[in-house]
Design a protein around this motif. Structure first.
Motif, PDB file in Angstrom:
ATOM      1  N   ALA A  67      40.405  42.583  45.921  1.00 40.78           N
ATOM      2  CA  ALA A  67      38.615  42.448  46.062  1.00 40.78           C
ATOM      3  C   ALA A  67      38.392  41.620  47.047  1.00 40.78           C
ATOM      4  N   ARG A  68      39.018  40.576  47.447  1.00 44.47           N
ATOM      5  CA  ARG A  68      38.763  39.774  48.510  1.00 44.47           C
ATOM      6  C   ARG A  68      38.461  40.423  49.865  1.00 44.47           C
ATOM      7  N   ILE A  69      39.334  41.296  50.062  1.00 43.99           N
ATOM      8  CA  ILE A  69      39.527  42.118  51.303  1.00 43.99           C
ATOM      9  C   ILE A  69      38.223  43.205  51.337  1.00 43.99           C
ATOM     10  N   LEU A  70      37.708  43.443  50.274  1.00 37.52           N
ATOM     11  CA  LEU A  70      36.529  44.460  49.926  1.00 37.52           C
ATOM     12  C   LEU A  70      35.406  43.889  50.202  1.00 37.52           C
ATOM     13  N   GLU A  71      35.261  42.546  49.853  1.00 35.58           N
ATOM     14  CA  GLU A  71      33.921  41.792  50.089  1.00 35.58           C
ATOM     15  C   GLU A  71      34.038  40.917  51.293  1.00 35.58           C
ATOM     16  N   ASP A  72      34.848  40.955  52.120  1.00 38.32           N
ATOM     17  CA  ASP A  72      35.048  40.068  53.524  1.00 38.32           C
ATOM     18  C   ASP A  72      34.186  40.895  54.371  1.00 38.32           C
ATOM     19  N   GLN A  73      32.966  40.197  54.823  1.00 35.35           N
ATOM     20  CA  GLN A  73      32.274  40.910  56.078  1.00 35.35           C
ATOM     21  C   GLN A  73      32.783  40.299  57.116  1.00 35.35           C
ATOM     22  N   ARG A  96      29.778  50.970  46.360  1.00 34.48           N
ATOM     23  CA  ARG A  96      30.607  51.449  45.373  1.00 34.48           C
ATOM     24  C   ARG A  96      31.132  50.518  44.278  1.00 34.48           C
ATOM     25  N   ARG A  97      31.286  48.960  44.873  1.00 33.50           N
ATOM     26  CA  ARG A  97      31.543  47.979  43.827  1.00 33.50           C
ATOM     27  C   ARG A  97      30.451  47.572  43.223  1.00 33.50           C
ATOM     28  N   ARG A  98      29.168  47.566  43.794  1.00 39.11           N
ATOM     29  CA  ARG A  98      28.057  47.654  42.729  1.00 39.11           C
ATOM     30  C   ARG A  98      27.879  48.435  41.719  1.00 39.11           C
ATOM     31  N   ASP A  99      27.979  49.678  41.964  1.00 36.83           N
ATOM     32  CA  ASP A  99      28.137  50.629  41.195  1.00 36.83           C
ATOM     33  C   ASP A  99      29.354  50.514  40.156  1.00 36.83           C
ATOM     34  N   ARG A 100      30.308  50.249  40.259  1.00 40.10           N
ATOM     35  CA  ARG A 100      31.365  50.251  39.304  1.00 40.10           C
ATOM     36  C   ARG A 100      30.941  48.828  38.499  1.00 40.10           C
TER      37      ARG A 100
END
Length: 250
Positions: A67-73, A96-100
């Motif tokens: 999750a940290r990797i997928l949200e790191d700008q 996709r993270r918001r939709d899920r």
């Protein structure tokens, strides 16, 4: 002893600058590509542990790391970090993270379907129920109560014999004949069970209902007693006790 990362996964410090760490940067790109292809956090963790690239010394991958990797700008080149993946990948991953994360809002019909099934059914149950109820709308006369073996009440039989005898013996007392006919009808009406009343009500309900594009809560509530499903096939018990089966889906 395990160390704590001071740099984002995918980078290393060299000569005072942040630069990509090749193996980790490739793993970051793989995580984004695989996530955008539909992978879950759980499946990503499992595959990452098999790839052999450690997130941190002595620590196994877990969902929080992913999750940290997928949200790191910083992976798209912010805060003086060089970009290691396209900005489009990052934006798509956030969508996709918001939709899920957003709760799935059920329609009133879906909530009624859940009540009738006793739990949240798979999507194919809703599809079969819609098709089955539309079939009843097109053929309301198929709604029926099994009356096999139901006998005419004894009082009605006796009255019918009296009426038959009277009609065979002229002159006929028309007033008395009408009284007997009404009495026979009354006895027969009393013998009709609630299932037959429900059958007539359901026929009227379905005969006057337009075909549905999606399930309607009111029709489910007014006509269905219970829904069960097994092996890709549903059984709907109507409120008159009749059981109607849905078709097999491919």
């Amino acid at each position: 002893m395990a160390s704590n990362r001071k740099l984002p996964f995918g980078y290393q410090m060299k000569f005072g600058e942040h630069i990509p760490q090749p193996a980790e940067a490739e793993t970051v790109r793989w995580i984004y590509q695989t996530y955008l292809a539909g992978a879950s956090y759980k499946s990503l963790v499992g595959e990452l542990q098999e790839r052999g690239v450690a997130y941190d010394e002595g620590r196994l991958w877990n969902k929080n790391m992913v999750a940290r990797i997928l949200e790191d700008q910083r992976y798209i080149g912010t805060d003086h970090y060089p970009a290691i993946l396209p900005e489009e990948w990052f934006r798509s991953a956030q969508e996709r993270r918001r939709d899920r994360a957003a709760p799935v809002k059920k329609t009133p019909a879906q909530m009624e379907l859940r009540r009738l099934c006793g739990s949240s059914p798979p999507a194919w149950v809703e599809q079969q129920t819609l098709a089955l109820l539309n079939r009843l709308i097109q053929s309301s006369e198929s709604i029926a109560t099994d009356q096999t073996g139901v006998e005419e009440p004894a009082e009605a039989r006796n009255l019918r014999r009296e009426l038959d005898e009277m009609l065979r013996t002229p002159p006929v007392n028309e007033k008395r004949a009408r009284e007997i006919a009404f009495q026979i009808a009354g006895r027969r009406l009393k013998s009709i069970g609630s299932e037959e009343y429900e059958t007539l009500r359901l026929r009227r309900l379905y005969r006057n209902h337009p075909l549905m594009e999606e399930l309607e809560q009111e029709l489910l509530r007014e006509s269905v007693q219970r829904i069960t499903y097994r092996g890709k096939r549903i059984q709907v018990r109507l409120k008159n006790g009749q059981i109607v089966e849905g078709g097999q889906l491919p």
